[in-house]
Design an enzyme around this catalytic site. Structure first.
Site, PDB file in Angstrom:
ATOM      1  N   VAL A 123       2.753  -3.385   2.212  1.00  0.00           N
ATOM      2  CA  VAL A 123       1.424  -3.669   2.777  1.00  0.00           C
ATOM      3  C   VAL A 123       0.327  -3.262   1.797  1.00  0.00           C
ATOM      4  O   VAL A 123       0.085  -2.067   1.581  1.00  0.00           O
ATOM      5  CB  VAL A 123       1.221  -2.938   4.131  1.00  0.00           C
ATOM      6  N   GLY A 125       0.049  -3.331  -1.492  1.00  0.00           N
ATOM      7  CA  GLY A 125       0.425  -2.734  -2.779  1.00  0.00           C
ATOM      8  C   GLY A 125       0.161  -1.244  -2.874  1.00  0.00           C
ATOM      9  O   GLY A 125       0.780  -0.435  -2.171  1.00  0.00           O
ATOM     10  N   ILE A 127      -2.431   0.539  -2.054  1.00  0.00           N
ATOM     11  CA  ILE A 127      -3.290   1.211  -1.060  1.00  0.00           C
ATOM     12  C   ILE A 127      -2.393   1.955  -0.061  1.00  0.00           C
ATOM     13  O   ILE A 127      -1.546   1.340   0.577  1.00  0.00           O
ATOM     14  CB  ILE A 127      -4.187   0.192  -0.301  1.00  0.00           C
ATOM     15  N   GLU A 181       3.262 -17.527  -6.519  1.00  0.00           N
ATOM     16  CA  GLU A 181       4.595 -18.113  -6.692  1.00  0.00           C
ATOM     17  C   GLU A 181       4.456 -19.609  -6.979  1.00  0.00           C
ATOM     18  O   GLU A 181       3.408 -20.201  -6.700  1.00  0.00           O
ATOM     19  CB  GLU A 181       5.393 -17.984  -5.384  1.00  0.00           C
ATOM     20  N   LYS A 196       1.857  -8.506   6.947  1.00  0.00           N
ATOM     21  CA  LYS A 196       1.259  -7.172   6.752  1.00  0.00           C
ATOM     22  C   LYS A 196       0.522  -6.723   8.017  1.00  0.00           C
ATOM     23  O   LYS A 196       0.585  -5.562   8.412  1.00  0.00           O
ATOM     24  CB  LYS A 196       0.322  -7.208   5.542  1.00  0.00           C
TER      25      LYS A 196
END
Ligand SMILES: NC(=O)c1ccc[n+]([C@@H]2O[C@H](COP(=O)([O-])OP(=O)(O)OC[C@H]3O[C@@H](n4cnc5c(N)ncnc54)[C@H](OP(=O)(O)O)[C@@H]3O)[C@@H](O)[C@H]2O)c1
Length: 413
Positions: A123, A125, A127, A181, A196
Site C-alpha cells: 500500500v 510503497g 509510506i 506495465e 489498496k
C-alpha cells in the site's frame, strides 16, 4: 545476534531491490538464503547458487526463517503465502491484489497458525500507512481516508497537466520509465488503487470489502475536453480513492476527482503517493512519499522484516467490531459526466443537475447521482467511453428519516 534467513520469491523490481538494499546496508541480522524465480533463461545479477525454480526449496527448507513474496502473479502468490504461513514461516508480501482478494482467509490463517504476515509495501510503497492505521490510529475513530494511491496514474496526470502531453504519450513515457506495465489496466483503470483502499478499509474500519462491489473508475477515458474543463476552472484531475465513515456506515470508491489549488493533493506530482487521514481526535494528517520503485518498495519490505524479527504483527484491532458498510443507494456523489449517448444520462438517474451542455460534440453534465447507479451503469459508462469525475461533493440519504446530510467537508469547487 541471530541472522534470520530469508527465502525470497521473485527477483524483479522489488525482489532485486531488496537484495541490493541488504547488500548495501550490510545487515548482519538478515540474509537472503534462497531466491525462487520463474524463468530459467533470464540473466541474473545475484550469485547462481542462491537461485532456484522450485518453490519447495524455500517452503520445505527448515533453515529458512522468513519468506518474502515479491512476484507479479496474484494467484501463485496466494499459493506461496498460504503455504508459507501453514508451514509456520512468517511472510512479508508486496502483492496488493493477492492481499485484497484474500483478506478474510489471510487474517484467519494468521490466527489459526499464529504466524504473522506483513504487507506495508503493498500500500503506497514507502509510506508507512498500514502500520500507522493498524497501530497508531487504533486509538481513535477514523472519519476518512483518501489520497493518491497509484503512482502510474499520477505520473500520467502530472504530464498531462504540467507538460500538456496527451494521454497516450504520457502513458508511453510511464511505460518507458518502468512505472507502467505493458498492460496498464490495473493502474489506469483504478484497480490497483482499489486493492489498496480495500486493505486500508480492513485496518481502519474492520471491514472486508469485496473488490467486485467497490466502484473503480480510472483515468483511461479522459479526453482533451475534460482536461480543458478542469484547466479553465484552475483545477487538476487526480485519481482519488476515498473511504468515508458516516453515522450509517462506511463507503468507499475510486474515481478521478477535480482538485483545487488549495488542496494538498494538488501539489502531489509524478509517481508520488499521498494519504490523507482524518480522525476524530488528531484532526487531519497528511502522508506523502514514493509510492513505487525498487528501493522505496524494498525499504518497506525491509521495515516489515525487521518488525517480524522483533515479534511484531498487525493488531487488527477493529476486526472484532467492524463498522457497517453503507448501502450504495444512500450515497450521492456530485459528478461531472462527459458522454456521447443521452441514454446514459437517463440510466444514471441524476437526482439534480446543476450545469451542462446537452447537445453538440462535447456533451457534459454536472449533478448528483447515487453510487449505486454508478455501479450498475459502469458497463454502460465504459461502452459510451464516457468520463466520470467526482467534484468532491457527496451526501448521504438517511434511510430512516429520508433526510439529506453532508458526509465530508463540503468542497467549494
Ligand atoms: N514495482 C513496484 O514499484 C512495486 C511497488 C509496490 C508493490 N509492488 C508489488 O510487488 C510485486 C512484484 O512487483 P515487481 O515490480 O517486482 O514485479 P516484476 O519486476 O515484474 O518481477 C516479478 C518477479 O516475479 C517472478 N515470478 C513470477 N511468477 C513467479 C512464480 N510463480 N514463482 C517464482 N517467481 C515468479 C518473476 O520471475 P522471472 O524473473 O523469472 O520472470 C520476476 O522475478 C507485485 O505484486 C507488485 O504489485 C511493486
Amino acid at each position: 545476534m541471530k541472522t534470520n534467513r530469508i527465502g525470497l520469491f521473485g527477483l524483479g523490481c522489488v525482489g532485486l531491490g531488496l537484495y541490493q538494499l541488504l547488500q548495501a546496508t550490510g545487515s548482519a541480522d538478515l540474509s537472503i538464503y534462497k531466491v525462487v524465480v520463474k524463468d530459467p533463461d533470464k540473466p541474473r545479477l545475484i550469485p547462481p547458487e542462491l537461485l532456484s525454480l522450485n518453490a519447495n526449496d524455500i517452503l520445505e527448507n527448515d533453515s529458512i526463517d522468513l519468506v518474502v513474496e515479491a512476484i507479479d502473479d496474484a494467484d501463485a502468490a496466494w499459493e506461496i503465502v498460504s503455504a508459507a504461513l501453514r508451514k509456520g514461516k512468517p511472510v512479508v508480501t508486496a502483492n496488493k491484489k493477492m492481499v485484497a482478494t484474500h483478506l478474510q482467509q489471510l487474517t484467519a490463517l494468521q490466527q489459526e497458525t499464529g504466524t504473522p504476515l506483513l504487507y506495508e509495501a503493498a500500500v503506497c510503497g514507502a509510506i508507512p500507512i498500514v502500520r500507522s492505521i493498524d497501530n497508531y490510529f487504533s486509538n481513535e475513530p477514523i472519519r476518512s481516508l483518501s489520497g493518491i494511491f497509484n503512482g502510474t496514474s499520477n505520473y500520467i496526470l502530472s504530464k498531462i497537466f504540467n507538460e500538456r502531453l496527451d494521454y497516450s504519450l504520457a502513458l508511453k513515457q510511464a511505460q518507458d520509465l518502468g512505472f507502467a506495465e505493458t498492460d496498464p489496466t490495473a493502474d489506469v483503470g483504478g484497480f490497483d488503487a482499489k486493492y489498496k483502499l480495500i486493505i486500508l478499509a480492513l485496518h481502519a474500519f474492520g471491514i472486508v470489502l469485496q473488490p467486485s462491489r467497490i466502484l473503480n473508475i480510472g483515468i483511461d477515458r479522459l479526453s482533451g475536453d475534460d482536461i480543458q474543463y478542469a484547466r479553465k476552472n484552475g483545477w487538476k484531475i487526480r485519481l482519488v480513492p476515498a473511504l468515508t465513515s458516516t453515522a450509517d456506515g462506511v463507503t468507499g470508491y475510486v474515481i478521478p476527482r477535480f482538485v483545487k489549488t488549495t488542496e494538498r493533493l494538488f501539489g502531489i506530482e509524478n509517481e508520488h503517493n499521498a494519504v490523507e487521514v482524518e480522525s476524530v481526535f488528531s484532526g487531519t494528517q497528511f502522508f506523502t512519499g514514493k509510492g513505487a520503485g525498487a528501493f522505496p518498495t524494498a525499504a518497506a519490505v525491509l521495515a516489515d522484516l525487521r518488525d517480524i524479527a522483533r515479534g511484531r504483527r498487525y493488531d487488527y484491532t477493529r476486526l472484532s467490531s467492524p463498522a457497517s458498510v453503507l448501502d450504495s443507494s444512500q450515497v450521492q456523489l456530485e459528478i461531472y459526466l462527459r458522454y456521447s449517448d443521452p441514454a446514459l444520462v437517463k440510466a444514471l438517474n441524476f437526482s439534480t443537475i446543476s450545469e451542462g451542455t446537452l447537445d453538440g460534440r462535447y456533451k457534459h453534465v454536472t449533478g448528483y447521482v447515487s453510487l449505486d447507479s454508478l455501479l450498475k451503469c459502469n458497463a454502460l459508462i465504459v461502452r459510451d467511453t464516457a468520463t466520470v469525475i467526482h467534484t468532491g461533493q457527496s451526501k448521504v440519504i438517511k434511510k430512516s428519516i429520508l433526510k439529506e446530510e453532508l458526509v465530508a467537508e463540503s468542497q467549494d469547487l
